[in-house]
Motif scaffolding. Structure first.
Motif, short mmCIF file in Angstrom:
data_model
loop_
_atom_site.label_atom_id
_atom_site.label_comp_id
_atom_site.label_asym_id
_atom_site.label_seq_id
_atom_site.Cartn_x
_atom_site.Cartn_y
_atom_site.Cartn_z
N PRO A 59 -17.22 -7.34 4.38
CA PRO A 59 -17.54 -7.46 2.94
C PRO A 59 -17.00 -6.28 2.13
CG PRO A 59 -19.45 -8.02 4.28
CD PRO A 59 -18.43 -7.45 5.22
N GLY A 60 -17.04 -5.06 2.73
CA GLY A 60 -16.51 -3.90 2.01
C GLY A 60 -15.02 -4.02 1.77
N VAL A 61 -14.29 -4.51 2.75
CA VAL A 61 -12.85 -4.71 2.59
C VAL A 61 -12.59 -5.77 1.54
CG1 VAL A 61 -10.73 -5.41 3.76
CG2 VAL A 61 -12.40 -4.02 4.97
N ALA A 62 -13.36 -6.84 1.55
CA ALA A 62 -13.17 -7.91 0.57
C ALA A 62 -13.37 -7.38 -0.85
CB ALA A 62 -14.15 -9.06 0.84
N ARG A 63 -14.40 -6.52 -1.03
CA ARG A 63 -14.63 -5.94 -2.36
C ARG A 63 -13.46 -5.04 -2.75
NH1 ARG A 63 -20.00 -5.67 -0.52
NH2 ARG A 63 -19.70 -3.53 0.22
N TRP A 64 -12.96 -4.26 -1.78
CA TRP A 64 -11.83 -3.37 -2.07
C TRP A 64 -10.59 -4.17 -2.46
CZ3 TRP A 64 -7.08 -2.53 0.47
CH2 TRP A 64 -6.38 -1.40 0.05
N LEU A 65 -10.33 -5.26 -1.74
CA LEU A 65 -9.19 -6.11 -2.08
C LEU A 65 -9.34 -6.69 -3.48
CD1 LEU A 65 -8.77 -7.99 1.33
CD2 LEU A 65 -7.12 -6.41 0.30
N GLY A 66 -10.55 -7.06 -3.83
CA GLY A 66 -10.78 -7.56 -5.19
C GLY A 66 -10.59 -6.47 -6.23
N ASP A 67 -11.02 -5.24 -5.92
CA ASP A 67 -10.87 -4.13 -6.87
C ASP A 67 -9.41 -3.82 -7.16
OD1 ASP A 67 -13.57 -3.84 -7.11
OD2 ASP A 67 -13.75 -2.15 -5.71
N ILE A 68 -8.60 -3.72 -6.09
CA ILE A 68 -7.20 -3.34 -6.33
C ILE A 68 -6.46 -4.43 -7.09
CG2 ILE A 68 -7.16 -1.78 -4.34
CD1 ILE A 68 -5.52 -3.85 -2.82
N ARG A 69 -6.85 -5.69 -6.92
CA ARG A 69 -6.21 -6.76 -7.69
C ARG A 69 -6.64 -6.70 -9.15
NH1 ARG A 69 -6.62 -12.13 -3.95
NH2 ARG A 69 -5.30 -13.00 -5.57
N THR A 70 -7.80 -6.12 -9.39
CA THR A 70 -8.28 -5.97 -10.77
C THR A 70 -7.57 -4.83 -11.48
OG1 THR A 70 -10.47 -6.81 -10.18
CG2 THR A 70 -10.31 -5.49 -12.21
N TYR A 71 -7.33 -3.73 -10.77
CA TYR A 71 -6.86 -2.51 -11.43
C TYR A 71 -5.34 -2.30 -11.36
CZ TYR A 71 -11.82 -1.39 -11.09
OH TYR A 71 -13.19 -1.42 -11.19
N PHE A 72 -4.65 -3.01 -10.46
CA PHE A 72 -3.23 -2.73 -10.28
C PHE A 72 -2.41 -4.01 -10.35
CE2 PHE A 72 -5.66 0.40 -7.82
CZ PHE A 72 -5.22 1.57 -8.42
N PRO A 73 -1.13 -3.92 -10.74
CA PRO A 73 -0.26 -5.10 -10.76
C PRO A 73 0.05 -5.59 -9.36
CG PRO A 73 1.01 -3.13 -11.27
CD PRO A 73 -0.42 -2.71 -11.26
N SER A 74 0.52 -6.83 -9.26
CA SER A 74 0.73 -7.47 -7.97
C SER A 74 1.65 -6.67 -7.05
CB SER A 74 1.32 -8.88 -8.18
OG SER A 74 1.61 -9.49 -6.95
N SER A 75 2.72 -6.09 -7.60
CA SER A 75 3.67 -5.35 -6.77
C SER A 75 2.99 -4.14 -6.13
CB SER A 75 4.87 -4.90 -7.60
OG SER A 75 4.45 -4.11 -8.70
N VAL A 76 2.09 -3.48 -6.87
CA VAL A 76 1.37 -2.32 -6.33
C VAL A 76 0.33 -2.77 -5.31
CG1 VAL A 76 -0.12 -0.38 -6.91
CG2 VAL A 76 1.76 -0.99 -8.43
N VAL A 77 -0.33 -3.89 -5.59
CA VAL A 77 -1.32 -4.43 -4.66
C VAL A 77 -0.68 -4.69 -3.30
CG1 VAL A 77 -2.77 -6.44 -4.15
CG2 VAL A 77 -2.82 -5.42 -6.43
N GLN A 78 0.51 -5.25 -3.29
CA GLN A 78 1.18 -5.56 -2.03
C GLN A 78 1.49 -4.28 -1.24
OE1 GLN A 78 4.56 -7.96 -3.12
NE2 GLN A 78 3.29 -9.63 -3.87
N VAL A 79 1.90 -3.24 -1.94
CA VAL A 79 2.17 -1.96 -1.27
C VAL A 79 0.88 -1.39 -0.68
CG1 VAL A 79 2.90 0.44 -1.60
CG2 VAL A 79 4.19 -1.41 -2.67
N MET A 80 -0.22 -1.43 -1.46
CA MET A 80 -1.49 -0.87 -0.99
C MET A 80 -2.03 -1.67 0.20
SD MET A 80 -3.35 0.18 -4.59
CE MET A 80 -4.71 1.03 -3.78
N GLN A 81 -1.88 -2.99 0.17
CA GLN A 81 -2.32 -3.80 1.31
C GLN A 81 -1.53 -3.43 2.56
OE1 GLN A 81 -3.64 -7.97 -0.93
NE2 GLN A 81 -1.73 -7.84 0.15
N ARG A 82 -0.22 -3.26 2.40
CA ARG A 82 0.64 -2.90 3.53
C ARG A 82 0.20 -1.55 4.11
NH1 ARG A 82 6.25 -2.47 1.40
NH2 ARG A 82 5.43 -4.24 0.24
N ASP A 83 -0.07 -0.59 3.22
CA ASP A 83 -0.50 0.73 3.67
C ASP A 83 -1.87 0.66 4.35
OD1 ASP A 83 1.80 1.83 2.72
OD2 ASP A 83 0.93 2.66 0.89
N ALA A 84 -2.74 -0.21 3.84
CA ALA A 84 -4.08 -0.33 4.44
C ALA A 84 -3.99 -0.87 5.86
CB ALA A 84 -4.96 -1.24 3.58
N ILE A 85 -3.13 -1.87 6.06
CA ILE A 85 -2.96 -2.42 7.41
C ILE A 85 -2.42 -1.35 8.34
CG2 ILE A 85 -1.64 -4.09 8.76
CD1 ILE A 85 -1.76 -5.94 6.27
#
Length: 381
Positions: A59-85
């Motif tokens: 659930p914490g990861v799901a909230r974090w994924l929702g937060d970054i999609r709220t605050y950052f553009p799609s291109s940045v979200v993809q980079v952050m997801q890649r870094d998180a993995i």
């Protein structure tokens, strides 16, 4: 100061004196969860202090994924997801359908899912296929039209005739071929020889073999190559074969009508036997002078190096157009075996990295048997 504070993060390294509030504070929290600790530190900041993190809670990861999609553009979200993995080891969570539905899908995520395919539970596979299909459809929409247009023109130009009808004359080539017949007094060229385009025949004009290294480092290339393979297979003037390999060789040609099936037929990771893969491809060539073989590999050969080079030399001697791509992606300069790349170049088969946007032009040049549009290798290094 606000921007510097967001860049530097908080704690002892923060010398900006700028306090973040509201949305800025939430953005800072999302960034700190990912970048506020050393890679692989298990939730501890440098010096042993615990820091912000995503923790093990889904659930914490799901909230974090929702937060970054709220605050950052799609291109940045993809980079952050890649870094998180990569930094936080979240691959296991991608095997949960709820997580897959929350992430921003891109080529790199598809590569990660394919590497997890064999250990993914059945309850997650359908969701994973849906995510992969979404990305594949986006890539097809982006790449298909230009690829078909470029290669259709190349196929037509490759069938030139010397007695064309007026509407089939290639005026550019005709003028250049007859410049010696320029008459200054009339300010014109007298064409002794006409060069024209051949009429597109219904029969197959060219055979294309895509030979793809499916080692783990080639994940993005596998995704793009599968999409391009499906596009090429849809063109009646091309007979397209798609072969993937590690230490084994698998022919996925019969699945080219659906690139998602192709991708789930791959198994990222494992060793590399380029020689064995080329031996298989060579055995399937029936019209060498009308065949283009595209090897997509970083050239880290685990098989017999000298045999691999002999096969490339033999194919080229028989008339095959041989193209070596060190990568087919937008990821920048790839890591590759420089000795093998130099050996291929000495055989007249230069190896270079290729972006998806450049691939249609590379294929068009190979079909027309003209020099390949090779990017500046100094830039690729």
């Amino acid at each position: 100061m606000r921007r510097w504070r967001l860049v530097l993060g908080g704690g002892g390294a923060d010398g900006t004196g700028c306090e973040l509030r509201g949305r800025d504070a939430a953005m800072d929290g999302a960034l700190a969860s990912l970048y506020g600790r050393e890679k692989g530190s298990g939730g501890k900041a440098p010096g042993g202090r615990r820091s912000a993190g995503l923790g093990a809670s889904a659930p914490g990861v799901a909230r974090w994924l929702g937060d970054i999609r709220t605050y950052f553009p799609s291109s940045v979200v993809q980079v952050m997801q890649r870094d998180a993995i990569d930094r936080l080891g979240l691959s296991a969570l991608l095997m949960e359908p709820e997580m897959l539905e929350a992430v921003e899908a891109d080529v790199h995520l598809v590569g990660t899912l394919l590497s997890l395919n064999k250990v993914m539970p059945e309850t997650t596979k359908e969701t994973a296929r849906a995510v992969v299909r979404k990305v594949v459809e986006q890539l097809e929409k982006k790449l298909a039209q230009r690829t078909r247009a470029t290669l259709t023109g190349a196929l037509d130009r490759s069938a030139r005739i010397s007695r064309p009808r007026h509407r089939d004359i290639d005026w550019d080539r005709t003028i250049r071929a007859n410049l010696k017949n320029y008459l200054p007094e009339y300010r014109t060229v007298v064409p002794e020889r006409l060069i024209g385009y051949g009429r597109a025949a219904q029969s197959v004009k060219k055979d294309v073999v895509l030979c793809i290294d499916q080692s783990g480092s080639m994940a993005a290339s596998v995704v793009y190559a599968s999409v391009f393979g499906a596009v090429l297979a849809s063109m009646r003037a091309l007979d397209t074969r798609l072969v993937v390999f590690d230490t084994a060789v698998v022919d996925l040609t019969d699945q080219l009508d659906d690139p998602v099936d192709v991708l789930f037929g791959t198994q990222l990771g494992g060793g590399t036997d380029i020689n064995r893969a080329l031996a298989y491809c060579q055995s399937r060539i029936t019209r060498p002078t009308e065949t283009v073989v595209v090897l997509i590999s970083d050239l880290y050969e685990g098989g017999i190096r000298d045999e691999m080079l002999k096969r490339v030399a033999a194919m080229k001697a028989s008339g095959v157009q041989f193209v070596t791509l060190l990568a087919l992606s937008d990821e920048g300069a790839p890591a590759y075996d420089r000795d093998h790349a130099a050996a291929l170049a000495a055989l007249g088969a230069p190896a270079f990295a290729c972006t998806p946007d450049l691939f249609p032009d590379v294929m068009a040049a190979a079909i027309e048997k003209r020099p390949l549009p090779i990017p500046d290798m100094a830039e690729q290094r």
